[in-house]
Design an enzyme around this catalytic site. Structure first.
Site, PDB file in Angstrom:
ATOM      1  N   LYS A 292       0.759  -1.121  -0.056  1.00 15.23           N
ATOM      2  CA  LYS A 292      -0.088  -0.025  -0.065  1.00 15.23           C
ATOM      3  C   LYS A 292       0.985   1.130   0.041  1.00 15.23           C
ATOM      4  CE  LYS A 292      -4.058  -1.750   2.570  1.00 15.23           C
ATOM      5  NZ  LYS A 292      -5.138  -1.699   1.449  1.00 15.23           N
ATOM      6  N   ARG A 366     -10.429 -11.410   1.450  1.00 15.09           N
ATOM      7  CA  ARG A 366     -11.313 -12.353   0.812  1.00 15.09           C
ATOM      8  C   ARG A 366     -10.614 -13.993   1.241  1.00 15.09           C
ATOM      9  NH1 ARG A 366     -11.642  -8.917  -4.437  1.00 15.09           N
ATOM     10  NH2 ARG A 366     -11.437  -7.552  -2.930  1.00 15.09           N
TER      11      ARG A 366
HETATM   12  N1  BES Z   1      -8.332  -3.604   4.334  1.00 14.17           N
HETATM   13  C1  BES Z   1      -8.410  -3.251   3.032  1.00 14.17           C
HETATM   14  C2  BES Z   1      -9.528  -2.662   2.961  1.00 14.17           C
HETATM   15  C3  BES Z   1      -9.515  -1.022   3.083  1.00 14.17           C
HETATM   16  C4  BES Z   1      -8.766  -0.100   2.590  1.00 14.17           C
HETATM   17  C5  BES Z   1     -10.277  -0.616   4.323  1.00 14.17           C
HETATM   18  C6  BES Z   1      -8.916   1.275   2.858  1.00 14.17           C
HETATM   19  C7  BES Z   1     -10.221   0.558   4.446  1.00 14.17           C
HETATM   20  C8  BES Z   1      -9.720   1.542   3.927  1.00 14.17           C
HETATM   21  C9  BES Z   1      -8.448  -4.419   2.070  1.00 14.17           C
HETATM   22  O1  BES Z   1      -7.763  -5.547   2.278  1.00 14.17           O
HETATM   23  C10 BES Z   1      -7.892  -4.086   0.743  1.00 14.17           C
HETATM   24  O2  BES Z   1      -6.582  -3.768   0.762  1.00 14.17           O
HETATM   25  N2  BES Z   1      -8.503  -3.985  -0.300  1.00 14.17           N
HETATM   26  C11 BES Z   1      -8.185  -3.727  -1.609  1.00 14.17           C
HETATM   27  C12 BES Z   1      -8.831  -4.393  -2.563  1.00 14.17           C
HETATM   28  C13 BES Z   1      -8.233  -4.205  -4.038  1.00 14.17           C
HETATM   29  C14 BES Z   1      -6.976  -4.611  -3.822  1.00 14.17           C
HETATM   30  C15 BES Z   1      -9.135  -5.038  -5.205  1.00 14.17           C
HETATM   31  C16 BES Z   1      -8.679  -2.088  -1.822  1.00 14.17           C
HETATM   32  O3  BES Z   1      -9.915  -1.836  -1.325  1.00 14.17           O
HETATM   33  O4  BES Z   1      -7.866  -1.144  -2.264  1.00 14.17           O
HETATM   34 MN    MN Z   2      -5.585  -5.233   1.925  1.00 11.98          MN
END
Ligand code: BES
Ligand code: MN
Ligand code: ZN
Length: 526
Positions: A292, A366
């Site tokens: 990230k 997931r």
């Molecule tokens: N934990 C995150 C979701 C999230 C992101 C919650 C920002 C709150 C704030 C999850 O594991 C994630 O990273 N999801 C990705 C999915 C994508 C790679 C398809 C996302 O939301 O960017």
């Molecule tokens: Mn994630």
């Protein structure tokens, strides 16, 4: 915090702080018939001083505004009155009421003094269809108790201020009339607030302290305190079961993953089908190899808030001794990069046997959940609800007001929407149509773990739907609602109120079904 319910004339009940609600625009010539009855009684007792102040504009129009009056009442022991605005009379509704409950609860949590009389619980509710005195008692007790939450850092208390300690110890909740449902409603409100406090505490705890191991220990302590069974599976056991998707997320971390199983058995009938709650327990989500960006990455400590809400809801169910069975499943791990971490393009085999191409290691929730959802089948559940901070896209779609809801069963979705309205912990449904499934097509496995730019929350849920065909299932995406950012950064305790309301209704259902048998048995004996 200790609550007592009293159905009495409010002006006869002294306390260090008195909390009354009023409509700022219903002031002429004195407090009129539209003001709450309790407020009118107090005003009369004070010789109309409250109405004079309101008439002078001391209480602001915005619902939840507060006005404090000191040393007001020479007839009883009160030294302080807090007036709470209910907003414009014509616009009064649940939203204004919730705002008034919230700010007045905050004010009491920050107050000095030992006792308070709280008159908002005696408000007339004729303009809120479907809401009654028990509902208001429950909401108020929950708000008052929840406002006392403070993050316990576990650090030594060294600050020696001269300020007296804050927080009211005993609150008298005013009721219009005594009713047997009221004490139970207060107990429910307290149990919900305690469940929220547990969820908030775990969410707020930094990721170096709140590890998968800490989640497991918390679950075990809960089981001990309330007398239910808790199992914790370690990596070896998960390998033996074939939880390849879950374990693929844990590869980059030095913290051992845990699969936590809580068995709350409140039903007399051991065969009663359980509600299974599945909570995402990623104690820190760096994104893994699909790292990230750095900004606000600290907030990924909250990526275990689904797990925390399962623990909070189960604590409330146990504290209220609900006559139902609930199973909690918490797949817990960190998601970190490392020499052994999963890489984009890796293919793994899930517990269900279906293979997954990991195109983005940041779509890890997931991967955890799919194995937990397959594991849930063995309990032959009444229904399964998973709770997960699953997608950033749900925040883009819905903001931070409702949680996202997707389900393979309309009746279950409907029930959760109703519970959200009633508890104030709202959800908004998104479609889960089969047309979305093709976005998950992969050339190298049964499915990919991401679906591209479109419909992020829905493709995430569509992925999960491939593992939930054996039972009624709903998915709550709480990425927007589980915590707040900015100056009020911290866990909210959501969706504990929603989940507890769902469990309370299931308990009421099974109770309603049971006495029929009991009565007939007694009659047969007589
Ligand atoms: N934990 C995150 C979701 C999230 C992101 C919650 C920002 C709150 C704030 C999850 O594991 C994630 O990273 N999801 C990705 C999915 C994508 C790679 C398809 C996302 O939301 O960017
Ligand atoms: Mn994630
Ligand atoms: Zn995540």
């Amino acid at each position: 915090m200790q609550f007592t319910i009293k159905a009495a004339a409010p002006e006869k009940l002294g306390a260090d702080t008195l909390v009354f609600a009023a409509f700022p625009d219903q002031n002429k010539p004195a407090l009129q018939k539209n003001q709450p009855a309790a407020t009118r009684a107090m005003d009369a007792h004070l010789g109309g001083k409250l109405s004079v102040l309101i008439e002078r504009g001391a209480l602001k129009m915005a619902a939840g505004s507060l006005c404090e009056l000191h040393g007001f009442d020479e007839h009883n022991t009160c030294t302080r009155i807090v007036l709470v605005s209910l907003g414009k009379h014509a616009e009064f509704g649940e939203r204004a009421l919730r705002e008034a409950l919230r700010t007045s609860a905050r004010a009491l949590a920050d107050s000095v003094g030992k006792t308070a009389l709280y008159a908002l619980t005696a408000l007339e509710l004729d303009r809120l269809p479907g809401r009654d005195a028990a509902w208001l008692m429950q909401q108020a007790a929950c708000a008052l108790a929840n406002a006392t939450y403070r993050y316990d850092s576990g650090k030594a208390k060294t600050d020696k201020t001269d300020e007296p300690p804050k927080g009211i110890a005993r609150i008298t909740l005013l009721a219009t009339r005594a009713a047997p449902a009221l004490p139970r409603a207060v107990e429910q409100g307290q149990a919900i607030a305690e469940g929220m406090a547990l969820a908030r505490q775990l969410g707020d705890m930094p990721a170096n302290r709140c590890t998968p191991t800490h989640l497991a220990e918390t679950a075990q302590a809960l089981g001990k305190e309330f007398g239910f069974k808790v199992q914790v599976l370690k990596r070896k056991e998960m390998e033996g079961l074939g939880m390849g998707a879950l374990l693929s997320v844990a590869r980059g971390s030095h913290q051992p993953p845990k699969f936590i199983i809580l068995h709350y058995q409140g039903a007399k009938d051991a065969g009663q089908k359980p509600v299974v709650l599945v909570g995402k327990g990623v104690t820190f989500d760096s994104g893994g190899i699909s790292l990230k960006p750095g900004e606000a990455m600290d907030e990924m400590r909250f990526d275990m808030c689904g797990a925390a809400s399962v623990l909070g809801a189960m604590r409330a169910a146990a504290r209220l001794a609900l006559p139902i069975n609930v199973v909690g499943l918490i797949p817990a791990t960190e998601n970190l990069p490392g020499g052994n971490a999963s890489k984009p393009g890796d293919v793994v085999t899930s517990l269900s046997g279906q293979t997954i191409e990991i195109l983005n290691t940041d779509a890890e929730g997931r991967l955890l959940l799919c194995d937990a959802l397959t594991y849930a089948e063995r309990f032959q559940p009444e229904c399964v609800i998973d709770i997960a901070t699953l997608t950033g896209a749900i925040i883009i779609a819905l903001g931070k007001i409702p949680s996202g809801l997707m389900a393979n069963d309309d009746e279950l979705a409907r029930a959760l929407i109703d519970c959200g309205q009633y508890s104030g912990d709202r959800v908004w449904q998104m479609p889960l149509w089969p047309e979305y499934q093709e976005l998950l097509d992969s050339n190298f496995a049964d499915m990919a773990n991401i679906g591209g730019r479109f419909a992020g929350p829905i493709t995430a849920a569509s992925f999960l739907a491939r593992f939930t065909k054996a039972y009624r299932w709903a998915h709550l995406d709480i990425a927007g609602t589980a915590w707040l950012t900015g100056t009020s950064k911290g866990a909210t305790g959501r969706p504990v109120p929603l989940l507890v309301e769902f469990l309370l209704r299931r308990a009421a259902q099974v109770k309603a079904a049971r006495p029929v048998r009991k009565t007939s048995a007694r009659n047969a004996r007589a």
